[in-house]
Design an enzyme around this catalytic site. Structure first.
Site, PDB file in Angstrom:
ATOM      1  N   ARG A 190       9.506 -46.056  -9.915  1.00 34.36           N
ATOM      2  CA  ARG A 190       9.195 -44.924 -10.801  1.00 34.36           C
ATOM      3  C   ARG A 190      10.048 -44.923 -12.079  1.00 34.36           C
ATOM      4  O   ARG A 190       9.634 -44.402 -13.114  1.00 34.36           O
ATOM      5  CB  ARG A 190       9.476 -43.653 -10.004  1.00 34.36           C
TER       6      ARG A 190
ATOM      7  N   ASP B 253       2.000 -34.694 -31.623  1.00 33.66           N
ATOM      8  CA  ASP B 253       0.942 -35.464 -30.973  1.00 33.66           C
ATOM      9  C   ASP B 253       0.337 -36.359 -32.060  1.00 33.66           C
ATOM     10  O   ASP B 253      -0.355 -35.892 -32.956  1.00 33.66           O
ATOM     11  CB  ASP B 253      -0.094 -34.499 -30.384  1.00 33.66           C
TER      12      ASP B 253
ATOM     13  N   LYS C  40      -6.394 -43.163 -25.333  1.00 32.89           N
ATOM     14  CA  LYS C  40      -7.383 -43.253 -26.427  1.00 32.89           C
ATOM     15  C   LYS C  40      -7.321 -44.652 -27.057  1.00 32.89           C
ATOM     16  O   LYS C  40      -7.707 -45.603 -26.427  1.00 32.89           O
ATOM     17  CB  LYS C  40      -7.138 -42.163 -27.478  1.00 32.89           C
TER      18      LYS C  40
ATOM     19  N   TYR D  15      -4.451 -29.451 -29.224  1.00 35.81           N
ATOM     20  CA  TYR D  15      -5.359 -29.796 -28.126  1.00 35.81           C
ATOM     21  C   TYR D  15      -5.291 -28.702 -27.045  1.00 35.81           C
ATOM     22  O   TYR D  15      -4.188 -28.243 -26.676  1.00 35.81           O
ATOM     23  CB  TYR D  15      -4.867 -31.153 -27.595  1.00 35.81           C
TER      24      TYR D  15
HETATM   25  C1  LIG Z   1      -5.091 -35.060 -29.260  1.00 33.73           C
HETATM   26  C2  LIG Z   1      -5.006 -35.299 -27.794  1.00 33.73           C
HETATM   27  N1  LIG Z   1      -3.813 -35.301 -27.216  1.00 33.73           N
HETATM   28  C3  LIG Z   1      -3.671 -35.492 -25.901  1.00 33.73           C
HETATM   29  C4  LIG Z   1      -4.761 -35.695 -25.091  1.00 33.73           C
HETATM   30  C5  LIG Z   1      -4.567 -35.861 -23.632  1.00 33.73           C
HETATM   31  O1  LIG Z   1      -4.667 -37.193 -23.249  1.00 33.73           O
HETATM   32  P1  LIG Z   1      -5.049 -37.601 -21.773  1.00 33.73           P
HETATM   33  O2  LIG Z   1      -6.507 -37.406 -21.629  1.00 33.73           O
HETATM   34  O3  LIG Z   1      -4.583 -39.008 -21.666  1.00 33.73           O
HETATM   35  O4  LIG Z   1      -4.273 -36.703 -20.861  1.00 33.73           O
HETATM   36  C6  LIG Z   1      -6.034 -35.693 -25.644  1.00 33.73           C
HETATM   37  C7  LIG Z   1      -7.213 -35.914 -24.798  1.00 33.73           C
HETATM   38  O5  LIG Z   1      -8.346 -35.736 -25.183  1.00 33.73           O
HETATM   39  C8  LIG Z   1      -6.166 -35.483 -27.032  1.00 33.73           C
HETATM   40  O6  LIG Z   1      -7.376 -35.448 -27.639  1.00 33.73           O
END
Ligand SMILES: Cc1ncc(COP(=O)(O)O)c(C=O)c1O
Length: 392
Positions: free
Chosen positions: A57, A182, A207, A110
């Site tokens: 881990r 982010d 993504k 988000y």
């Molecule tokens: C801008 C953004 N940040 C974070 C995430 C979260 O990522 P994950 O789906 O890998 O948890 C998303 C998911 O759609 C996102 O669009």
């Protein structure tokens, strides 16, 4: 290579064939237990618990390779892998907050970021306040002596406001707040927020980094040793880690990130340009378009764009929207983005905001331009508009 360009770093970061029988890619270590040769070695590992390969881990050569590659791209001290993008956001927020703190989060964040803050941080005694994503240096008025975190998402992944990271970071520094962002949309290739004053840059590697819609992965890049240690401790306490095969897919995705992004960018710009001429569309929410909030900041700090953007259409009744979206041939109707495939998603920003009001009554659609031929994508959308208009 000293001063190597980004595309070169993408090809070489996090791998060392010379240390691995000449094999190009790093091996995938499947690991829980790590054995120590002696009691002394086992006890020594306790002295640097976050920085020793002592348990699956905590880290393996595979996770370290991925983290090293991302850190190099971000210009970070080090990075920490997580099991998903949301896991990265939650871990970073936990790392820098405690009861009694005040946290500022962009109103464009988000949805699950908000839910984590509202439903986990608030019950633990953290005051969470949202702010207008276009606030810039005006954030100074919201900062308090106990503001521990300012959380940005730029551009917002539904509504695409670009934030003034240097201005916000400069203000946040006056109260010692940690600035985290982010950075999933821009990827470490198009924007390195740590160079603009942020302390922590977060990616949903799910993504573009993975890029093939087949793994969940997150990563947190930290500007300096202190922020890395705070994040690493939080990840260790919560048992946060990604599986080795998903990490490997992240590493592999990095190798082609630049060429994929070039196509995502070009296709998204072509789609957005075509959509901007449609009579059904009233607004394009894409940072490269002049009327997108923060467009000038985008030009100054980022200058490139990925494949995700939104359009605002004239308000349409649900049955007409269903007629439009139900029979698409190439665009998939689904969450997430950043894979090779095109996606479309209705969004309702008005239901999420608290610091600002989303007053546009139009229907918002978020599109992800995949790697298909863009003329085929346009034909698919053209058919969708025909069905929409027939249903009105
Ligand atoms: C801008 C953004 N940040 C974070 C995430 C979260 O990522 P994950 O789906 O890998 O948890 C998303 C998911 O759609 C996102 O669009």
């Amino acid at each position: 290579m000293k001063d190597a360009r980004k595309d070169t770093v993408l090809g070489h970061a996090g791998r060392s064939p010379r240390d691995n029988h000449g094999i190009v890619n790093p091996p995938v270590y499947h690991c829980s237990t790590v054995l120590f040769p002696t009691l002394a070695a086992l006890e020594a590992s306790d002295r640097t618990p976050f920085d020793t390969i002592n348990y699956g881990r905590i880290g393996t050569p595979t996770t370290l390779a991925f983290e090293q590659a991302v850190a190099e791209l971000e210009g970070a001290y080090r990075a920490v892998n997580t099991g998903s993008g949301l896991n990265a956001i939650a871990t970073a927020l936990l790392a820098f907050t405690k009861a009694g703190d005040h946290v500022l989060i962009t109103d464009s964040a988000y949805g699950p970021t908000r839910r984590f803050a509202n439903d986990t941080l608030v019950p633990y005694g953290v005051e969470v306040e949202y702010f207008d994503p276009t606030i810039g240096a005006g954030i100074a008025a919201l900062l308090k002596p106990n503001t521990s975190v300012v959380f940005l998402e730029s551009p917002g992944s539904l509504t695409f406001e670009v934030q003034d990271v240097p201005a916000i970071a400069a203000a946040a520094k006056t109260v010692g707040a940690t600035v985290m962002i982010d950075n999933t949309w821009a990827t470490p290739l198009f924007f390195q927020p740590l160079r603009f004053g942020a302390d922590v840059s977060i990616h949903a590697a799910t993504k573009y980094i993975v890029g093939h819609a087949d793994a969940m992965l997150g990563v947190i890049a930290c500007a300096d040793e202190a922020s890395w240690l705070a994040v690493k401790k939080a990840a260790t306490r919560t048992g946060t880690c990604a599986g080795p095969d998903d990490i490997y897919l992240g590493l592999r995705g990095l190798r082609t990130l630049s060429v994929r992004l070039r196509q995502h960018e070009e296709s998204a710009l072509a789609l957005a340009g075509w959509l901007s001429k449609r009579p059904e569309v009233t607004r394009i929410l894409h940072p490269a378009f002049a009327d997108c909030p923060g467009h000038e900041i985008w030009k100054r700090d980022i200058g490139r764009s990925s494949g995700l953007f939104s359009v605002v259409m004239k308000a349409v009744p649900k049955p007409a929207l269903s007629a439009m979206l139900d029979s698409l041939e190439l665009f998939g109707l689904g969450y997430s983005w950043g894979g090779f495939e095109s996606l479309i998603l209705p969004a309702r920003p008005a239901t999420m905001r608290t610091a600002t009001r989303w007053t546009d009554p139009g229907t918002v659609l978020r599109l992800h331009a995949g790697l298909e031929d863009v003329d085929d994508l346009i034909r698919d959308l053209d058919g969708a508009f025909t069905r929409l208009n027939n249903a009105l």
